[in-house]
Design a protein around this motif. Structure first.
Motif, PDB file in Angstrom:
ATOM      1  N   GLN A 109       3.048   3.021   0.647  1.00 42.29           N
ATOM      2  CA  GLN A 109       4.326   2.302   0.701  1.00 42.29           C
ATOM      3  C   GLN A 109       4.300   1.055  -0.174  1.00 42.29           C
ATOM      4  O   GLN A 109       4.975   0.066   0.106  1.00 42.29           O
ATOM      5  N   GLY A 110       3.507   1.099  -1.245  1.00 40.52           N
ATOM      6  CA  GLY A 110       3.526   0.001  -2.208  1.00 40.52           C
ATOM      7  C   GLY A 110       4.904  -0.152  -2.834  1.00 40.52           C
ATOM      8  O   GLY A 110       5.287  -1.234  -3.274  1.00 40.52           O
ATOM      9  N   CYS A 111       5.635   0.939  -2.895  1.00 41.43           N
ATOM     10  CA  CYS A 111       7.059   0.939  -3.236  1.00 41.43           C
ATOM     11  C   CYS A 111       7.772   1.306  -1.929  1.00 41.43           C
ATOM     12  O   CYS A 111       7.820   2.484  -1.557  1.00 41.43           O
ATOM     13  N   PRO A 112       8.288   0.321  -1.216  1.00 40.38           N
ATOM     14  CA  PRO A 112       8.858   0.607   0.108  1.00 40.38           C
ATOM     15  C   PRO A 112       9.970   1.664   0.051  1.00 40.38           C
ATOM     16  O   PRO A 112      10.872   1.585  -0.786  1.00 40.38           O
ATOM     17  N   GLY A 113       9.854   2.633   0.937  1.00 41.92           N
ATOM     18  CA  GLY A 113      10.822   3.722   0.979  1.00 41.92           C
ATOM     19  C   GLY A 113      10.342   4.994   0.305  1.00 41.92           C
ATOM     20  O   GLY A 113      11.042   6.006   0.324  1.00 41.92           O
ATOM     21  N   ASP A 166       1.636  -2.983   2.442  1.00 41.94           N
ATOM     22  CA  ASP A 166       1.148  -3.688   3.628  1.00 41.94           C
ATOM     23  C   ASP A 166       1.988  -3.420   4.870  1.00 41.94           C
ATOM     24  O   ASP A 166       1.894  -4.142   5.852  1.00 41.94           O
ATOM     25  N   ALA A 167       2.798  -2.377   4.856  1.00 37.19           N
ATOM     26  CA  ALA A 167       3.613  -2.055   6.032  1.00 37.19           C
ATOM     27  C   ALA A 167       2.738  -1.407   7.102  1.00 37.19           C
ATOM     28  O   ALA A 167       2.037  -0.436   6.830  1.00 37.19           O
ATOM     29  N   GLY A 168       2.779  -1.944   8.295  1.00 35.76           N
ATOM     30  CA  GLY A 168       2.038  -1.372   9.417  1.00 35.76           C
ATOM     31  C   GLY A 168       2.792  -0.199  10.027  1.00 35.76           C
ATOM     32  O   GLY A 168       3.899   0.129   9.583  1.00 35.76           O
ATOM     33  N   PRO A 169       2.197   0.428  11.042  1.00 38.17           N
ATOM     34  CA  PRO A 169       2.822   1.617  11.650  1.00 38.17           C
ATOM     35  C   PRO A 169       4.230   1.363  12.170  1.00 38.17           C
ATOM     36  O   PRO A 169       5.111   2.213  11.994  1.00 38.17           O
TER      37      PRO A 169
END
Ligand SMILES: [Zn+2]
Length: 149
Positions: free
Chosen positions: A30-34, A126-129
């Motif tokens: 998710q380094g590129c969110p979405g 860096d998005a967590g679960p």
């Protein structure tokens, strides 16, 4: 040869939606969110092995997911959403038809190049679960009202 998409243990993927041709999962990267991956429901190695109507159906789902992602991240919103969507169907590492739909956001550190040469940490993000689950939910909701016709 074992296929990681066919043999994914239950619960190992963040499911966004099951469409007619593909299941849509949030990429573990998710380094590129979405960033989403559309995985053809059955194991087929080559896109061109599908009849043309199914190839078209797969790509319509790819475009529908891209539109949903663009709805979740408005380009001119506070987050400066995706200025570009990368569509990638590679199969070099996992020879099972799948498409990466990669939003390239306004704050992208390397907007002119494909993401594959990024360091693993940057790719992962860096998005967590909990953030991943919430993002999957937002894309799922956007898909409900998104059609490409
Ligand atoms: Zn497979």
């Amino acid at each position: 040869m074992p296929c990681p998409f066919c043999e994914a243990p239950p619960g190992s993927e963040t499911l966004v939606a099951d469409l007619v041709e593909c299941r849509v999962v949030l990429s573990p990267q998710q380094g590129c969110p979405g960033w989403c991956i559309l995985i053809l429901h059955e194991h087929v190695e080559h896109l061109d092995a599908l009849p043309l109507n199914r190839q078209n159906a797969v790509f319509a789902e790819v475009a529908r997911v891209a539109r949903a992602i663009r709805g979740v991240f408005p380009t001119h919103g506070a987050g400066g959403g995706p200025v570009r969507i990368n569509y990638e169907c590679l199969g070099n590492q996992t020879p099972h038809v799948h498409w990466h739909v990669i939003p390239r956001h306004a704050d992208d550190p390397d907007p002119r190049n494909a993401v594959w040469s990024w360091p693993a940490e940057r790719l992962r993000g860096d998005a967590g679960p909990a953030a991943r689950a919430a993002l999957a939910q937002r894309i799922r909701e956007a898909l409900r009202t998104t059609d490409v016709r």
